[in-house]
Scaffold this motif. Structure first.
Motif, PDB file in Angstrom:
ATOM      1  N   VAL A  69     -12.522  -4.930   6.900  1.00  0.00           N
ATOM      2  CA  VAL A  69     -12.640  -3.463   5.877  1.00  0.00           C
ATOM      3  C   VAL A  69     -13.904  -2.653   5.448  1.00  0.00           C
ATOM      4  O   VAL A  69     -15.474  -3.264   5.683  1.00  0.00           O
ATOM      5  N   ILE A  87     -11.032  -9.511  -1.313  1.00  0.00           N
ATOM      6  CA  ILE A  87     -12.532  -8.572  -0.226  1.00  0.00           C
ATOM      7  C   ILE A  87     -13.376  -7.471  -1.838  1.00  0.00           C
ATOM      8  O   ILE A  87     -14.354  -7.924  -1.099  1.00  0.00           O
ATOM      9  N   VAL A 134      -8.502  -1.011   5.477  1.00  0.00           N
ATOM     10  CA  VAL A 134      -8.740  -3.018   6.080  1.00  0.00           C
ATOM     11  C   VAL A 134      -7.657  -2.546   7.300  1.00  0.00           C
ATOM     12  O   VAL A 134      -6.451  -2.248   7.359  1.00  0.00           O
TER      13      VAL A 134
END
Length: 201
Positions: free
Chosen positions: A10, A38, A106
């Motif tokens: 990410v 995340i 991502v």
């Protein structure tokens, strides 16, 4: 028991080599839970919501769908990394705080890795959602996206601009304690999702 994980990277769209995380994420998590993980890995403080965007769909919170129904918008709690079209595209956009617009790309590795936690974590609830492997960049500057842009452009912030209430320009590029961040982020993501479920969000 062996749990399947997918490796993902990410990266912040504005400085992908300076602000990123690489981690294994549990295959059975939905996109809402992965989003929480995340944000925790980037040390956000969960002041805002998040969405996922692909070429065809937007995956978002069900309350947004109820208030603003739109064609192509889907409930992110109903999809996983492996059963949305991301599985074929291998890349999707993740955005935290749609007002400030913290956008990340991502990228998902198609290979699935098995991790056996039966000894260390006897209960499924204690099995890690993610396993942080590497990363750079300290944290999301909550409510201070414009200051972050200035920091990226100029390399520092003068007193004229002030300082973010979360994040520090002087320590942004310091090495991360991967092990400590992994432990705290897993705990925080799980706690946040537990609160959401209690509130029926």
């Amino acid at each position: 028991m062996i749990y399947p994980y997918r490796k993902v990277k990410v990266s912040c769209n504005d400085c992908p080599e300076r602000f990123y995380r690489v981690f294994n994420v549990r295959e059975d998590l939905n996109l809402q839970e992965v989003g929480a993980l995340i944000i925790a890995y980037f040390q956000g403080v969960f002041e805002h919501m998040w969405v996922w965007r692909s070429k065809k769909y937007t995956y978002e919170d069900k309350t947004w769908l109820e208030d603003f129904p739109r064609k192509g918008n889907l409930d992110y709690a109903l999809y996983q990394l492996g059963n949305c079209e991301l599985n074929a595209a291998s890349e999707i956009t993740f955005e935290y705080d749609t007002g400030d617009g913290w956008e990340f790309t991502v990228k998902v590795d198609p290979e699935i890795e098995g991790h056996d936690f039966k000894t260390a974590y006897p209960r499924k609830s204690s099995v890690p959602w993610g396993i942080l492997l590497e990363g750079k960049g300290e944290c999301i500057w909550e409510d201070n996206r414009s200051l972050f842009n200035i920091f990226l452009e100029k390399g520092k912030l003068s007193k004229t601009y002030g300082v973010p209430w979360i994040g520090n320009p002087k320590t942004f590029d310091d090495p991360l304690d991967i092990q400590a961040l992994d432990k705290s982020a897993n705990a925080e993501a799980k706690a946040v999702m537990k609160k959401f479920k209690k509130a029926n969000v």
